[in-house]
Write a protein that holds these residues in place. Structure first.
Motif, PDB file in Angstrom:
ATOM      1  N   GLY A 181       1.245   9.421   2.625  1.00 49.22           N
ATOM      2  CA  GLY A 181       0.692   8.294   3.367  1.00 49.22           C
ATOM      3  C   GLY A 181      -0.779   8.422   3.705  1.00 49.22           C
ATOM      4  N   HIS A 182      -1.439   9.494   3.219  1.00 45.17           N
ATOM      5  CA  HIS A 182      -2.873   9.657   3.472  1.00 45.17           C
ATOM      6  C   HIS A 182      -3.680   9.156   2.271  1.00 45.17           C
ATOM      7  CE1 HIS A 182      -2.063  11.872   7.098  1.00 45.17           C
ATOM      8  NE2 HIS A 182      -1.318  12.757   6.436  1.00 45.17           N
ATOM      9  N   PRO A 183      -4.586   8.212   2.520  1.00 46.89           N
ATOM     10  CA  PRO A 183      -5.385   7.688   1.407  1.00 46.89           C
ATOM     11  C   PRO A 183      -6.187   8.806   0.728  1.00 46.89           C
ATOM     12  CG  PRO A 183      -5.584   6.255   3.319  1.00 46.89           C
ATOM     13  CD  PRO A 183      -4.863   7.482   3.782  1.00 46.89           C
ATOM     14  N   CYS A 184      -6.197   8.807  -0.599  1.00 43.01           N
ATOM     15  CA  CYS A 184      -6.983   9.809  -1.329  1.00 43.01           C
ATOM     16  C   CYS A 184      -8.433   9.334  -1.422  1.00 43.01           C
ATOM     17  CB  CYS A 184      -6.366  10.067  -2.700  1.00 43.01           C
ATOM     18  SG  CYS A 184      -6.447   8.667  -3.820  1.00 43.01           S
ATOM     19  N   LYS A 185      -9.274  10.129  -2.075  1.00 46.16           N
ATOM     20  CA  LYS A 185     -10.726   9.849  -2.086  1.00 46.16           C
ATOM     21  C   LYS A 185     -11.061   8.735  -3.068  1.00 46.16           C
ATOM     22  CE  LYS A 185     -12.087  14.035   0.040  1.00 46.16           C
ATOM     23  NZ  LYS A 185     -12.529  15.431  -0.001  1.00 46.16           N
ATOM     24  N   LEU A 186     -10.744   7.523  -2.672  1.00 54.19           N
ATOM     25  CA  LEU A 186     -10.796   6.381  -3.575  1.00 54.19           C
ATOM     26  C   LEU A 186     -12.196   6.071  -4.096  1.00 54.19           C
ATOM     27  CD1 LEU A 186      -8.202   3.964  -1.945  1.00 54.19           C
ATOM     28  CD2 LEU A 186      -8.181   4.734  -4.321  1.00 54.19           C
ATOM     29  N   ASP A 187     -13.203   6.115  -3.222  1.00 55.09           N
ATOM     30  CA  ASP A 187     -14.552   5.742  -3.668  1.00 55.09           C
ATOM     31  C   ASP A 187     -14.982   6.584  -4.864  1.00 55.09           C
ATOM     32  OD1 ASP A 187     -15.104   3.641  -2.053  1.00 55.09           O
ATOM     33  OD2 ASP A 187     -16.137   4.814  -0.514  1.00 55.09           O
ATOM     34  N   PHE A 240      -4.631   2.501   5.415  1.00 58.65           N
ATOM     35  CA  PHE A 240      -5.852   1.774   5.092  1.00 58.65           C
ATOM     36  C   PHE A 240      -7.002   2.735   4.822  1.00 58.65           C
ATOM     37  CE2 PHE A 240      -3.099  -1.027   7.384  1.00 58.65           C
ATOM     38  CZ  PHE A 240      -3.324  -2.297   6.851  1.00 58.65           C
ATOM     39  N   TYR A 241      -7.776   2.413   3.785  1.00 62.55           N
ATOM     40  CA  TYR A 241      -8.960   3.189   3.415  1.00 62.55           C
ATOM     41  C   TYR A 241     -10.179   2.353   3.795  1.00 62.55           C
ATOM     42  CZ  TYR A 241     -12.192   5.759   0.357  1.00 62.55           C
ATOM     43  OH  TYR A 241     -13.240   6.497  -0.150  1.00 62.55           O
ATOM     44  N   TYR A 242     -10.935   2.799   4.772  1.00 63.01           N
ATOM     45  CA  TYR A 242     -12.057   2.022   5.302  1.00 63.01           C
ATOM     46  C   TYR A 242     -11.679   0.549   5.493  1.00 63.01           C
ATOM     47  CZ  TYR A 242     -14.865   6.186   4.806  1.00 63.01           C
ATOM     48  OH  TYR A 242     -15.341   7.458   4.944  1.00 63.01           O
ATOM     49  N   GLY A 243     -10.549   0.336   6.146  1.00 63.68           N
ATOM     50  CA  GLY A 243     -10.151  -1.019   6.536  1.00 63.68           C
ATOM     51  C   GLY A 243      -9.391  -1.819   5.491  1.00 63.68           C
ATOM     52  N   LYS A 244      -9.280  -1.282   4.282  1.00 60.96           N
ATOM     53  CA  LYS A 244      -8.592  -2.026   3.220  1.00 60.96           C
ATOM     54  C   LYS A 244      -7.307  -1.287   2.833  1.00 60.96           C
ATOM     55  CE  LYS A 244      -9.616  -4.106  -1.235  1.00 60.96           C
ATOM     56  NZ  LYS A 244     -10.215  -3.859  -2.501  1.00 60.96           N
ATOM     57  N   HIS A 245      -6.247  -2.057   2.650  1.00 56.68           N
ATOM     58  CA  HIS A 245      -4.936  -1.437   2.407  1.00 56.68           C
ATOM     59  C   HIS A 245      -4.887  -0.699   1.066  1.00 56.68           C
ATOM     60  CE1 HIS A 245      -0.603  -0.893   2.086  1.00 56.68           C
ATOM     61  NE2 HIS A 245      -0.551  -1.153   3.385  1.00 56.68           N
ATOM     62  N   VAL A 246      -4.290   0.493   1.066  1.00 58.62           N
ATOM     63  CA  VAL A 246      -4.151   1.228  -0.201  1.00 58.62           C
ATOM     64  C   VAL A 246      -3.256   0.431  -1.162  1.00 58.62           C
ATOM     65  CG1 VAL A 246      -4.527   3.514   0.833  1.00 58.62           C
ATOM     66  CG2 VAL A 246      -2.196   2.613   0.624  1.00 58.62           C
ATOM     67  N   GLY A 247      -3.494   0.633  -2.439  1.00 59.32           N
ATOM     68  CA  GLY A 247      -2.725  -0.107  -3.448  1.00 59.32           C
ATOM     69  C   GLY A 247      -3.425  -1.390  -3.859  1.00 59.32           C
ATOM     70  N   ILE A 252      -1.822  18.226   9.319  1.00 59.41           N
ATOM     71  CA  ILE A 252      -2.658  17.341   8.505  1.00 59.41           C
ATOM     72  C   ILE A 252      -2.929  16.025   9.222  1.00 59.41           C
ATOM     73  CG2 ILE A 252      -2.844  16.109   6.309  1.00 59.41           C
ATOM     74  CD1 ILE A 252      -3.108  19.223   6.242  1.00 59.41           C
ATOM     75  N   LYS A 253      -4.225  15.745   9.344  1.00 66.42           N
ATOM     76  CA  LYS A 253      -4.713  14.582  10.057  1.00 66.42           C
ATOM     77  C   LYS A 253      -5.199  13.544   9.053  1.00 66.42           C
ATOM     78  CE  LYS A 253      -8.467  13.605  13.225  1.00 66.42           C
ATOM     79  NZ  LYS A 253      -8.359  13.492  14.620  1.00 66.42           N
ATOM     80  N   GLU A 254      -5.219  12.278   9.450  1.00 65.66           N
ATOM     81  CA  GLU A 254      -5.687  11.247   8.519  1.00 65.66           C
ATOM     82  C   GLU A 254      -7.146  11.535   8.119  1.00 65.66           C
ATOM     83  OE1 GLU A 254      -5.202   7.579  10.653  1.00 65.66           O
ATOM     84  OE2 GLU A 254      -6.533   8.218  12.252  1.00 65.66           O
ATOM     85  N   PRO A 255      -7.479  11.256   6.845  1.00 67.77           N
ATOM     86  CA  PRO A 255      -8.848  11.524   6.383  1.00 67.77           C
ATOM     87  C   PRO A 255      -9.857  10.637   7.104  1.00 67.77           C
ATOM     88  CG  PRO A 255      -7.352  11.171   4.529  1.00 67.77           C
ATOM     89  CD  PRO A 255      -6.607  10.784   5.763  1.00 67.77           C
ATOM     90  N   LYS A 256     -11.103  11.065   7.082  1.00 71.53           N
ATOM     91  CA  LYS A 256     -12.184  10.334   7.724  1.00 71.53           C
ATOM     92  C   LYS A 256     -12.260   8.896   7.189  1.00 71.53           C
ATOM     93  CE  LYS A 256     -17.147  10.884   8.025  1.00 71.53           C
ATOM     94  NZ  LYS A 256     -17.525  10.281   6.740  1.00 71.53           N
ATOM     95  N   GLY A 257     -12.438   7.936   8.090  1.00 73.07           N
ATOM     96  CA  GLY A 257     -12.567   6.540   7.673  1.00 73.07           C
ATOM     97  C   GLY A 257     -11.242   5.878   7.326  1.00 73.07           C
ATOM     98  N   LYS A 305      -6.992   4.997   8.041  1.00 72.64           N
ATOM     99  CA  LYS A 305      -5.892   4.899   8.980  1.00 72.64           C
ATOM    100  C   LYS A 305      -4.626   5.154   8.166  1.00 72.64           C
ATOM    101  CE  LYS A 305      -4.003   1.957  12.584  1.00 72.64           C
ATOM    102  NZ  LYS A 305      -2.759   1.377  11.993  1.00 72.64           N
ATOM    103  N   SER A 306      -3.945   6.264   8.491  1.00 71.68           N
ATOM    104  CA  SER A 306      -2.762   6.647   7.718  1.00 71.68           C
ATOM    105  C   SER A 306      -1.505   6.159   8.421  1.00 71.68           C
ATOM    106  CB  SER A 306      -2.682   8.165   7.582  1.00 71.68           C
ATOM    107  OG  SER A 306      -3.782   8.661   6.860  1.00 71.68           O
ATOM    108  N   ASN A 307      -0.474   5.943   7.613  1.00 70.35           N
ATOM    109  CA  ASN A 307       0.821   5.574   8.209  1.00 70.35           C
ATOM    110  C   ASN A 307       1.593   6.815   8.687  1.00 70.35           C
ATOM    111  OD1 ASN A 307       1.838   6.780   5.894  1.00 70.35           O
ATOM    112  ND2 ASN A 307       2.601   4.893   4.984  1.00 70.35           N
TER     113      ASN A 307
END
Ligand SMILES: *Cc1c(COP(=O)(O)O)cnc(C)c1O
Length: 384
Positions: A164-170, A194-201, A304-309, A311-313
């Motif tokens: 549930g933690h967003p990977c390094k998408l950018d 969410f990765y910088y406010g946008k939902h993963v997927g 393990i904490k949610e990555p910077k920027g 919001k993890s589920n």
């Protein structure tokens, strides 16, 4: 005090003495109402208002233009990769640290998984090692990115949002852009992240969700394809519903389709679950805070904490054993499981499993270390 005893203490301080599973579903909303309504309507199978409603609500929640409900997350990936243009004989970059379904979906298309390494912060694909591997082992031609060793085209990249933690998408999207790779996101574990406010997927050409029984919300079994491309969405719906051309009575199928649709019964369950998603996530975030308070007193593991920027589920709460005690994992798992708390290791890295050994891979180093050190903790939304 022994490490395993200390971790048991922490779990007991956080959760009390009740037996705790790893991730159990909660049916505290409209599940029974909707299921009854669905049964009374007789539309229990492949068409019905709950499928339409569930798809609509998923699109609203995730911000994707369209969501297509299907039979499970693996079939969602198979169809997404196909629609993204992955053909027989193409290679697809995929982390070795993932659930086996991610890799199987590639193989079902006759394509070839090409395993890559993951990194310590998000457990997702590591952009740094990926770029150096691509520089070293591929050539960019008018046909796309070619694996020099196999001569095959590397067509795609499947980032996976682990636990549930967003990977390094950018970084990953920028590499995909430079190397002409199509991106299909495996967000099976990421509904509500969410990765910088946008939902993963919603970052790749297509993305997928899973609603298996152990995921954040469940439809019993099920999945969804997300995309912002209306034409691809129409094709996804068509392909997953036997490619039947709409007609009052004639059976015309204009291509070889799949029976991958989600039954109305499952969608009814899903709709009721989706109504509770925000509450589930609030509870799971609160559970993280409780764990955090306890684990910060114990310096041999990292929670393990949610990555910077992001919001993890917080789908699965996770500790990472420090390198100094990685060889204690099995003792810890054995001891804690024997004391009524279900804890689990990560998946076995896929490239090590017999059916998958023969496929190409980048140097895999960090994933091997993570595999020795990851422990998932009880994570259900009703634990505290
Ligand atoms: C659950 C999961 C899937 C597959 O979902 P199913 O609905 O079980 O087919 C794919 N990838 C990951 C990372 C998963 O956790």
């Amino acid at each position: 005090m022994k490490y395993e005893k200390k971790i048991l203490d922490i779990l007991q301080n956080t959760l009390g003495n009740k037996r705790c599973g790893l991730h159990e579903p909660i049916f505290a909303g409209n599940e029974k109402n909707y299921l009854n309504d669905c049964i009374n309507s007789t539309f229990v199978s492949s068409v019905g208002k709950y499928v339409d409603k569930f798809e609509k609500e998923l699109a609203v929640y995730t911000g994707a233009k369209r969501a297509i409900a299907v039979s499970n997350g693996t079939s969602a990936l198979q169809i997404s990769l196909k629609l993204a243009g992955v053909d027989e004989g193409d290679e697809v970059l995929v982390p070795s640290l993932t659930f086996v379904g991610t890799v199987n979906a590639i193989l079902y298309l006759g394509a070839i998984p090409h395993f890559i390494d993951s990194e310590e912060e998000t457990f997702g694909a590591d952009p740094k090692s990926l770029i150096s591997w691509l520089k070293k082992s591929t050539e960019l031609t008018s046909q796309g990115c070619i694996n020099r060793k196999t001569g095959r085209r590397i067509k795609g990249l499947v980032p996976v949002h682990i636990f549930g933690h967003p990977c390094k998408l950018d970084d990953l999207l920028s590499i995909a852009n430079d190397y002409n790779l199509v991106v299909v996101e495996d967000a099976a574990e990421g509904l509500g992240s969410f990765y910088y406010g946008k939902h993963v997927g919603t970052f790749g050409k297509l993305g997928i969700l899973s609603f298996n029984g152990n995921k954040v919300i469940t439809t019993g079994g099920g999945g969804a394809i997300l995309t912002n491309d209306e034409a691809l969405a129409d094709q996804a719906k068509h392909l997953t519903t036997t490619a039947k051309v709409p007609h009052k009575w004639k059976y015309i199928h204009d291509t070889i389709g799949y029976n991958f649709r989600m039954p109305n019964l499952n969608a009814a369950l899903g709709l009721a679950q989706l109504e509770q998603l925000d509450n589930f996530i609030l509870s799971k975030r609160k559970l993280y805070d409780f764990y955090e308070k306890e684990f910060k007193k114990f310096k041999h593991v990292r929670l393990i904490k949610e990555p910077k920027g992001c919001k993890s589920n917080y789908w699965l709460q996770t500790i990472l054993l420090n390198k100094s005690i990685f060889n204690k994992k099995d003792i810890i798992l054995e001891f804690i499981n024997n004391h009524n708390f279900m804890v689990r290791p990560s998946w076995t890295l896929i490239h090590k499993l017999l059916p998958y050994k023969k496929f190409p891979r980048a140097p895999i180093k960090t994933s091997l270390s993570l595999e020795k050190r990851i422990i998932n903790l009880p994570s259900s939304a009703d634990l505290i």
